[in-house]
Design an enzyme around this catalytic site. Structure first.
Site, PDB file in Angstrom:
ATOM      1  N   GLU A 487      13.067  42.134  17.245  1.00  0.00           N
ATOM      2  CA  GLU A 487      12.324  41.289  18.189  1.00  0.00           C
ATOM      3  C   GLU A 487      12.415  39.829  17.772  1.00  0.00           C
ATOM      4  O   GLU A 487      13.163  39.064  18.327  1.00  0.00           O
ATOM      5  CB  GLU A 487      10.863  41.740  18.292  1.00  0.00           C
ATOM      6  CG  GLU A 487      10.726  42.947  19.199  1.00  0.00           C
ATOM      7  CD  GLU A 487       9.294  43.270  19.568  1.00  0.00           C
ATOM      8  OE1 GLU A 487       8.678  42.494  20.304  1.00  0.00           O
ATOM      9  OE2 GLU A 487       8.796  44.311  19.105  1.00  0.00           O
ATOM     10  N   GLU A 767       1.122  44.075  11.199  1.00  0.00           N
ATOM     11  CA  GLU A 767       0.981  44.174  12.654  1.00  0.00           C
ATOM     12  C   GLU A 767      -0.183  45.081  13.044  1.00  0.00           C
ATOM     13  O   GLU A 767      -0.894  44.830  14.006  1.00  0.00           O
ATOM     14  CB  GLU A 767       2.282  44.751  13.232  1.00  0.00           C
ATOM     15  CG  GLU A 767       2.265  44.934  14.733  1.00  0.00           C
ATOM     16  CD  GLU A 767       3.636  45.339  15.271  1.00  0.00           C
ATOM     17  OE1 GLU A 767       4.425  45.910  14.486  1.00  0.00           O
ATOM     18  OE2 GLU A 767       3.916  45.084  16.449  1.00  0.00           O
TER      19      GLU A 767
HETATM   20  C1  BGC Z   1       5.263  42.419  19.737  1.00  0.00           C
HETATM   21  C2  BGC Z   1       3.865  41.875  19.821  1.00  0.00           C
HETATM   22  C3  BGC Z   1       3.693  41.405  21.224  1.00  0.00           C
HETATM   23  C4  BGC Z   1       3.721  42.653  22.054  1.00  0.00           C
HETATM   24  C5  BGC Z   1       3.350  42.514  23.485  1.00  0.00           C
HETATM   25  C6  BGC Z   1       5.293  43.634  20.599  1.00  0.00           C
HETATM   26  O1  BGC Z   1       6.460  44.330  20.556  1.00  0.00           O
HETATM   27  O2  BGC Z   1       5.672  42.642  18.449  1.00  0.00           O
HETATM   28  O3  BGC Z   1       3.414  41.153  18.808  1.00  0.00           O
HETATM   29  O4  BGC Z   1       2.651  40.563  21.459  1.00  0.00           O
HETATM   30  O5  BGC Z   1       4.930  43.346  21.909  1.00  0.00           O
HETATM   31  O6  BGC Z   1       2.595  43.567  23.762  1.00  0.00           O
END
Ligand code: BGC
Length: 913
Positions: A487, A767
């Site tokens: 990401e 996270e």
């Molecule tokens: C990210 C998050 C982001 C989210 C949205 C994820 O995959 O890592 O931090 O805000 O997607 O729901």
């Protein structure tokens, strides 16, 4: 205006001299940058810091001089502001003659204060304008020829030119679709990494300016450019297709402008002369890493006259349809270098180095192994339960660097156009590992650290460290969710949740000013803001959810209003608000258009992302908050911020329109989501937290909400909030007289809590509350980053409550602020500081033998309301207020002592029983 009882105090002047103290004017910045190059703002602003050991120092006047020579000769003067009666020492706008392109300007400022009749003058500082206008880009974009277009190998471009007359300046302007590193005559230009950084590439690319005068030779010269994929040509494996993020072809554009002593100025590079060949980098990808054969290294490639083998003629690339913009922010640089802590042999025999810190960057190493040896480096954030190297959570990001050694003992091997998120390094290809040969290099945007906080609690100190390391690793030109898996995106929700904490830790003003411009470019014409900025193909048109899925989601899209407003509060720059105002308004417009009966109706939201939920939830304890409630709460909040911005900018018509809208949507919130007995329809912590923080409830219902919030926390015994509730949870508690509960949540060590990861050895913010479960196994491996700053938003609460530093909304940028330390009994001492635009604010207190010692430092040209709360049991009192050398005003009542202090350093002591 606040009312203070002005009391006559006997002033005991104990630690400063009565003579006027020396005042110095320092930290000269133009557009909040120190001596920037290539600044194309036609009306840049000037900031300076006044340093003085005197008390209550306030600037009374300033006078700014700007000239094209350092001695400010009459002919060269482009601005003399005159002696201006003003206490403004930040963001003072340039109002002189029109600035020319590619020109160096010198400036200095004289400052008068209330403490001295004589002015103090700063040293001379300077900045350079850049190309000012896209018309000044005369060259074409340069690329490889068609047959090499899809080659993974990284091209090295060169161009030879002659300098025969005496030159007085030479500036290189360059940018790329891809990432570049430029060289002249065998030397690297500048020290920025991954230039030009990442912007909304379809609309805007920033260029960089370099002063290369000292690098040029009389006669033959050579410029070289290495060009890699970077974020531009990132091959993203989305759900259906293998697609590239922005473009299939990398290219660059450059202008080398030379000014001669005889008055000529020319752009010297002939674009038809570019040629290229391939070098040691066989492939390079941000996510997957780099593969390098050092035997192909040619250290002379950018030396003038050197013949490069297999050279090919470069080609003109298509014109760039977007805007080539100047760089407003600090570039990514190498920051810390960390030594290896330990060599681990895992149960399955892998050789793994532990650097002791989860960080972002890469590993550099040296090796005496023979030519041709292949060394493979793999990167991971954690080891698993059994102690094995764990990479499942990286998903498709390979994070692997490969080097074929050239046998040169002095060779340092390191990648150039990639980065990894890691603490552990797995090494293949070296049998005997000497950990001293390996160093981890942390890279991030070159912002100044502004905040520090240490306490008597080691776990809290580690938490603070973890927050700051999370910020380092995720502030690489763009605020990203995480730096390691596939990401690494500018998720808008994460950014708004963490913004205030980020602003205390580092000077993020330019970093976010730049990002907000990209947000505006990526905002849809109907006002919807994407989930990630810069927007790319991650959730792009081919995503199963379609465009609509990614745009306009509550709490994410609200970054458009929350960040400009909070930036204005921390840094005090109206221009940020002015620039973003239309975007803020468009976002409100989107919500209004998508409302029925004043209720924001959009269906898809991420809600209170990663709230407390149980795998086996038979008793329904998961803390779900209605997404509709959240959406309406943020609709109200964002509208309120727009109203505040309209007030600051004096947009009277908007003020009226949006104030009326606000009343309607606030009523709709209460009608729809608040029951008649004051309960919210989702009886969750996040519901109450948002309603209280955004001030959406009647006075009576506020009290009920606080009670229900406390009951809820007590029922669970812990927090249950996700990304949207967490940043405000402790604020709401502290602001509503429930500080002890906030501290209880902060100090909790079991899952879920902020300290739980710390007890598990975390060195960054996770996270998930339970990224590593109490039994050592991992939660949800496909979405489990160990470097995700969102929950680190508690950092702001720690500055605001443990250190006690609070923003005063009426005096943005810390012109006047509040200090209200809580002297919580769980701490023996706390030491915090924050470097504001006006200078350093410091608060330190300690508890010893029944006494509290407090030191407060207030920078010149500011003042602070100091609130010293008295506990309800009256267990301590201000012991020696007379020792306070300067108090502008003082008010005392049963609950608190209120002081207004001007600049200076103050010591207090209290009885603390
Ligand atoms: C990210 C998050 C982001 C989210 C949205 C994820 O995959 O890592 O931090 O805000 O997607 O729901």
């Amino acid at each position: 205006m606040r009312r203070f009882l002005f009391t006559t105090l006997t002033l005991l002047i104990c630690f400063f001299s009565v003579n006027a103290q020396k005042t110095t004017i320092t930290n000269l910045e133009v557009d909040k940058l120190i001596s920037p190059l290539g600044l194309d703002n036609k009306n840049p602003d000037f900031s300076w810091i006044i340093k003085s050991e005197d008390y209550d120092v306030v600037q009374t006047h300033y006078q700014i001089f700007v000239a094209t020579d350092e001695i400010f000769s009459k002919n060269s003067l482009v601005w003399d502001s005159g002696k201006v009666s003003s206490d403004e020492s930040v963001y003072v706008n340039y109002l002189g003659k029109e600035l020319a392109y590619d020109t160096q300007y010198f400036w200095t400022v004289k400052v008068w204060t209330n403490k001295s009749k004589r002015s103090s003058q700063s040293k001379v500082s300077s900045w350079k304008t850049g190309l000012m206008d896209n018309q000044n880009w005369k060259s074409n974009w340069i690329t490889v020829n068609n047959e090499d277009m899809t080659s993974p190998k990284i091209p090295y471009f060169i161009n030879d030119f002659r300098v025969d007359s005496k030159i007085i300046s030479a500036n290189l302007y360059i940018t790329s679709r891809g990432v570049y590193e430029a060289h002249i005559n065998g030397k690297r230009i500048g020290d920025a990494i991954l230039t030009p950084g990442w912007t909304s590439y379809s609309n805007r690319i920033q260029y960089q300016a370099y002063d290369v005068m000292e690098m040029l030779l009389t006669g033959e010269n050579r410029i070289g450019v290495i060009l890699a994929d970077g974020w531009y040509r990132n091959f993203r494996q989305n759900r259906k297709n293998r697609i590239v993020d922005y473009g299939e072809r990398t290219s660059f554009i450059s202008e080398l402008i030379i000014s001669y002593e005889d008055g000529r100025k020319e752009s010297i590079i002939d674009e038809k002369n570019w040629s290229y060949n391939f070098g040691p980098i066989l492939s390079s990808s941000i996510y997957n890493g780099e593969s390098v054969d050092m035997n192909l290294k040619n250290s002379k490639w950018s030396f003038p006259g050197h013949k490069n083998k297999n050279s090919k003629k470069a080609k003109t690339a298509s014109r760039y349809k977007g805007f080539i913009d100047y760089t407003r922010n600090e570039m990514i640089k190498k920051r810390e270098v960390l030594s290896a802590k330990e060599l681990i042999i895992t149960p399955s025999g892998d050789k793994v180095i532990d650097f002791g810190q989860n960080l972002v960057g890469w590993v550099k190493f040296k090796s005496a192994l023979p030519k041709g040896t292949e060394v493979k480096l793999y990167h991971a954030e954690v080891l698993d339960k059994k102690g094995e190297f764990y990479t499942t959570n990286l998903r498709k990001a390979e994070q692997k660097n490969t080097f074929i050694l050239n046998g040169d003992e002095d060779q340092i091997y390191e990648p150039v156009f990639t980065f990894q998120g890691f603490r552990y390094l797995k090494i293949e290809g070296i049998d005997k590992i000497n950990i001293k040969d390996f160093k981890a290099v942390a890279i991030y945007s070159d912002m100044e650290f502004t905040g520090q906080l240490t306490t008597s609690n080691k776990l809290i100190n580690q938490l603070q460290q973890n927050i700051q390391w999370g910020q380092r690793g995720n502030f690489l030109d763009v605020p990203t969710d995480c730096p390691q898996r596939d990401e690494r995106l500018g998720w808008t929700g994460d950014a708004q949740a963490f913004f205030n904490t980020a602003g205390f830790n580092m000077d993020v003003k330019n970093f976010f000013d730049k990002w907000l411009i990209d947000l505006t470019y990526d905002q849809r014409s109907d006002g919807a803001v994407p989930g990630v900025v810069p927007h790319n193909n991650y959730l792009g048109p081919n995503d199963s959810e379609g465009l609509e899925g990614n745009f306009g989601r509550t709490g994410w899209a609200d970054a458009a209003t929350i960040i400009p407003w909070n930036s204005f509060l921390i840094y005090g720059d109206k221009e940020t608000l002015e620039r973003q105002y239309l975007s803020m308004k468009k976002w409100i417009g989107f919500m209004t258009k998508n409302s029925i009966n004043n209720l924001f109706q959009k269906r898809d939201h991420w809600g209170d992302w990663l709230f407390f939920s149980r795998d086996d939830d038979n008793s329904g304890v998961s803390a779900v908050t209605s997404k509709k409630l959240i959406a309406q709460a943020f609709y109200c909040y964002s509208t309120k911020l727009l109203i505040k911005a309209a007030k600051v900018l004096d947009y009277k018509d908007d003020l009226k329109v949006y104030s009326e809208l606000y009343q309607k949507i606030l009523k709709a919130f209460n009608d729809e989501f608040v029951t008649k007995n004051g309960m919210l329809i989702s009886d969750s912590q996040t519901s109450y937290v948002l309603a209280l923080q955004f001030d959406l409830l009647s006075k009576k219902n506020r009290e009920i909400a606080v009670e229900r919030l406390i009951d809820n926390i007590n029922d669970y015994g812990h927090l249950t909030t996700g990304f949207l509730g967490t940043p405000f949870l402790c604020h709401v508690l502290s602001d509503n007289g429930k500080h002890a509960k906030a501290i209880e949540l902060l100090l909790r060590k079991e899952y879920p809590s902020w300290l739980y990861p710390v007890t598990k050895g975390a060195t960054t913010i996770w996270e998930r509350w339970n990224g590593i479960k109490p039994d050592g196994s991992f939660q949800y491996p496909s979405m489990n980053s160990f470097n995700h700053y969102a929950y680190g938003a508690i950092g702001e609460w720690m500055y605001a409550n443990l250190m006690g530093l609070k923003i005063n909304e009426n005096y943005p940028g810390f012109k006047r602020f509040t200090i209200k330390p809580l002297f919580d009994k769980n701490f023996v001492n706390i030491d915090g500081s924050f470097k504001s635009s006006y200078g350093k604010i410091a608060v330190a207190w300690s508890r010893k033998n029944g006494k509290l010692q407090l030191t407060i430092e207030i920078p010149a040209n500011t003042s602070s309301d100091v609130i010293l709360n008295k506990p309800s049991d009256g267990s301590w009192k201000l012991e020696n207020p007379k020792l306070i050398s300067k108090i502008l005003s003082k008010e005392e009542n049963k609950q608190k002592t209120l002081l207004l202090l001007g600049s200076g350093k103050y010591n207090f002591s209290f009885v603390a029983n």
